[in-house]
Each structure stands twice: as structure tokens, then as C-alpha cells.
Motif scaffolding. Sequence first.
Motif, PDB file in Angstrom:
ATOM      1  N   VAL A   1      50.961  21.590  46.702  1.00  0.00           N
ATOM      2  CA  VAL A   1      50.504  21.206  45.353  1.00  0.00           C
ATOM      3  C   VAL A   1      51.467  20.271  44.631  1.00  0.00           C
ATOM      4  O   VAL A   1      51.126  19.734  43.578  1.00  0.00           O
ATOM      5  N   ARG A   2      52.635  20.063  45.177  1.00  0.00           N
ATOM      6  CA  ARG A   2      53.675  19.270  44.512  1.00  0.00           C
ATOM      7  C   ARG A   2      53.168  17.928  43.998  1.00  0.00           C
ATOM      8  O   ARG A   2      53.463  17.534  42.867  1.00  0.00           O
ATOM      9  N   ASP A   3      52.383  17.215  44.768  1.00  0.00           N
ATOM     10  CA  ASP A   3      51.952  15.867  44.399  1.00  0.00           C
ATOM     11  C   ASP A   3      50.625  15.827  43.641  1.00  0.00           C
ATOM     12  O   ASP A   3      50.110  14.748  43.368  1.00  0.00           O
ATOM     13  N   LEU A   4      50.081  16.987  43.316  1.00  0.00           N
ATOM     14  CA  LEU A   4      48.784  17.023  42.639  1.00  0.00           C
ATOM     15  C   LEU A   4      48.884  16.869  41.124  1.00  0.00           C
ATOM     16  O   LEU A   4      47.885  16.618  40.459  1.00  0.00           O
ATOM     17  N   GLY A   5      50.077  17.083  40.580  1.00  0.00           N
ATOM     18  CA  GLY A   5      50.247  16.972  39.131  1.00  0.00           C
ATOM     19  C   GLY A   5      49.845  18.215  38.367  1.00  0.00           C
ATOM     20  O   GLY A   5      49.751  18.183  37.142  1.00  0.00           O
ATOM     21  N   ILE A   6      49.580  19.296  39.091  1.00  0.00           N
ATOM     22  CA  ILE A   6      49.308  20.571  38.438  1.00  0.00           C
ATOM     23  C   ILE A   6      50.148  21.649  39.101  1.00  0.00           C
ATOM     24  O   ILE A   6      50.665  21.453  40.203  1.00  0.00           O
ATOM     25  N   SER A   7      50.267  22.773  38.434  1.00  0.00           N
ATOM     26  CA  SER A   7      51.124  23.841  38.938  1.00  0.00           C
ATOM     27  C   SER A   7      50.392  24.722  39.940  1.00  0.00           C
ATOM     28  O   SER A   7      49.160  24.661  40.084  1.00  0.00           O
ATOM     29  N   LEU A   8      51.151  25.562  40.595  1.00  0.00           N
ATOM     30  CA  LEU A   8      50.582  26.527  41.521  1.00  0.00           C
ATOM     31  C   LEU A   8      49.663  27.495  40.771  1.00  0.00           C
ATOM     32  O   LEU A   8      48.604  27.876  41.280  1.00  0.00           O
ATOM     33  N   ALA A   9      50.044  27.876  39.557  1.00  0.00           N
ATOM     34  CA  ALA A   9      49.185  28.751  38.742  1.00  0.00           C
ATOM     35  C   ALA A   9      47.845  28.076  38.465  1.00  0.00           C
ATOM     36  O   ALA A   9      46.798  28.725  38.498  1.00  0.00           O
ATOM     37  N   HIS A  10      47.882  26.772  38.225  1.00  0.00           N
ATOM     38  CA  HIS A  10      46.637  26.036  37.980  1.00  0.00           C
ATOM     39  C   HIS A  10      45.750  26.007  39.229  1.00  0.00           C
ATOM     40  O   HIS A  10      44.529  26.188  39.135  1.00  0.00           O
ATOM     41  N   ILE A  11      46.359  25.774  40.386  1.00  0.00           N
ATOM     42  CA  ILE A  11      45.557  25.715  41.617  1.00  0.00           C
ATOM     43  C   ILE A  11      44.964  27.083  41.919  1.00  0.00           C
ATOM     44  O   ILE A  11      43.835  27.191  42.402  1.00  0.00           O
ATOM     45  N   HIS A  12      45.691  28.158  41.594  1.00  0.00           N
ATOM     46  CA  HIS A  12      45.145  29.501  41.805  1.00  0.00           C
ATOM     47  C   HIS A  12      43.972  29.773  40.864  1.00  0.00           C
ATOM     48  O   HIS A  12      43.005  30.444  41.249  1.00  0.00           O
ATOM     49  N   THR A  13      44.025  29.222  39.667  1.00  0.00           N
ATOM     50  CA  THR A  13      42.897  29.332  38.746  1.00  0.00           C
ATOM     51  C   THR A  13      41.693  28.592  39.305  1.00  0.00           C
ATOM     52  O   THR A  13      40.571  29.101  39.289  1.00  0.00           O
ATOM     53  N   LEU A  14      41.927  27.393  39.835  1.00  0.00           N
ATOM     54  CA  LEU A  14      40.842  26.633  40.460  1.00  0.00           C
ATOM     55  C   LEU A  14      40.266  27.380  41.664  1.00  0.00           C
ATOM     56  O   LEU A  14      39.053  27.386  41.873  1.00  0.00           O
ATOM     57  N   GLU A  15      41.144  28.001  42.449  1.00  0.00           N
ATOM     58  CA  GLU A  15      40.678  28.774  43.605  1.00  0.00           C
ATOM     59  C   GLU A  15      39.768  29.919  43.177  1.00  0.00           C
ATOM     60  O   GLU A  15      38.714  30.143  43.783  1.00  0.00           O
ATOM     61  N   THR A  16      40.171  30.621  42.151  1.00  0.00           N
ATOM     62  CA  THR A  16      39.372  31.748  41.669  1.00  0.00           C
ATOM     63  C   THR A  16      38.001  31.271  41.210  1.00  0.00           C
ATOM     64  O   THR A  16      36.980  31.858  41.567  1.00  0.00           O
ATOM     65  N   LEU A  17      37.974  30.190  40.441  1.00  0.00           N
ATOM     66  CA  LEU A  17      36.688  29.641  39.992  1.00  0.00           C
ATOM     67  C   LEU A  17      35.880  29.090  41.166  1.00  0.00           C
ATOM     68  O   LEU A  17      34.657  29.213  41.194  1.00  0.00           O
ATOM     69  N   GLY A  18      36.558  28.491  42.128  1.00  0.00           N
ATOM     70  CA  GLY A  18      35.864  27.950  43.293  1.00  0.00           C
ATOM     71  C   GLY A  18      35.214  29.027  44.139  1.00  0.00           C
ATOM     72  O   GLY A  18      34.105  28.856  44.631  1.00  0.00           O
ATOM     73  N   PHE A  19      35.897  30.152  44.294  1.00  0.00           N
ATOM     74  CA  PHE A  19      35.356  31.241  45.105  1.00  0.00           C
ATOM     75  C   PHE A  19      34.320  32.077  44.362  1.00  0.00           C
ATOM     76  O   PHE A  19      33.385  32.587  44.967  1.00  0.00           O
ATOM     77  N   HIS A  20      34.494  32.239  43.037  1.00  0.00           N
ATOM     78  CA  HIS A  20      33.651  33.167  42.286  1.00  0.00           C
ATOM     79  C   HIS A  20      32.664  32.492  41.337  1.00  0.00           C
ATOM     80  O   HIS A  20      31.797  33.163  40.788  1.00  0.00           O
ATOM     81  N   GLY A  21      32.800  31.196  41.113  1.00  0.00           N
ATOM     82  CA  GLY A  21      31.903  30.507  40.192  1.00  0.00           C
ATOM     83  C   GLY A  21      32.328  30.673  38.743  1.00  0.00           C
ATOM     84  O   GLY A  21      33.408  31.200  38.451  1.00  0.00           O
ATOM     85  N   ALA A  22      31.476  30.213  37.839  1.00  0.00           N
ATOM     86  CA  ALA A  22      31.787  30.247  36.404  1.00  0.00           C
ATOM     87  C   ALA A  22      32.107  31.667  35.964  1.00  0.00           C
ATOM     88  O   ALA A  22      31.478  32.628  36.414  1.00  0.00           O
ATOM     89  N   MET A  23      33.104  31.782  35.079  1.00  0.00           N
ATOM     90  CA  MET A  23      33.533  33.094  34.608  1.00  0.00           C
ATOM     91  C   MET A  23      33.874  33.037  33.124  1.00  0.00           C
ATOM     92  O   MET A  23      34.292  31.993  32.621  1.00  0.00           O
ATOM     93  N   ARG A  24      33.735  34.180  32.468  1.00  0.00           N
ATOM     94  CA  ARG A  24      34.232  34.324  31.100  1.00  0.00           C
ATOM     95  C   ARG A  24      35.756  34.297  31.146  1.00  0.00           C
ATOM     96  O   ARG A  24      36.366  34.695  32.133  1.00  0.00           O
TER      97      ARG A  24
END
Length: 141
Positions: free
Chosen positions: A29-52
Amino acid sequence: MTTTQTDAALNHAIIEFYDKLSSWEHAIVRDLGISLAHIHTLETLGFHGAMRMKELAEKIGVTTGTLTVQIEKLVSTGLVKRQPHASDRRSILVTLTDEGHRLFQQHSDHHSELTQELTADFSSAECQQLLALFQRMNQHF
């Protein structure tokens, strides 16, 4: 090997694996311009879809305040969007944008490649056993 020695060796092996996996993920993730915490948030949304927001915060193990800061960054970079919940006007759903889906898929592909590399020498039975062990361990979280 005694039970105490086995426990110590297992503890060390888990920590070593976690450290190596974390280092690998940071490098990805180093060159993506976002943090590891951000990518984990994207992963959660990617696997589970829209969430509250509250549901997402619980899923990734952060407070809603911490998540709000993360979501602000992800909205500003065009990776997620907020939208009103269809049946609960008080709730906001967070969902991936097209660019967020692309980045999620790219990161997911990296994980799949790593999994294939790590298990390349495993038999099908060993892969099934490893999966069962991870599933049992994950139940504790």
C-alpha cells in the motif's frame, strides 16, 4: 517438545507470521497514497457491500469517531461515498465508488497471489486443514 515449549514456539510463529504479513502489506500500500487502515476499510466494504457507519466501525474494530476521520479521507480521495439509507433516514450508508472497487480488487488480487505463493507446496488436504484452523481461530475475535 513439552506443552510449554509448543505454546512458546506457536506464539513465536504466529507473531513472526503477523510481522511478515504486516511488512508485506505496508509495502503493497506504500505507493497508493492511503494508509493500511484505509485499505482495510476498503476491503471490508468490498467484501460486505454498503454498510452503516456504526456497523462498519464494529466490523473493523474502531470507534465511530476514528471511522469518521477515515471515511472523510476516503471520500476526499474519491474511493468511497456516503448515501442516505433507504429505510432509515437517520442512517448513512458508506459504499465504494468505482475507483474504490478497482483499488479493492487490486489489493484483493495481491492477497490471492500471496495465498497461492504461501500454499504452493501444500496438498489439497493441507490447504483444507489450514482453512479449518484459521476459521476456528477467527471465531475468537
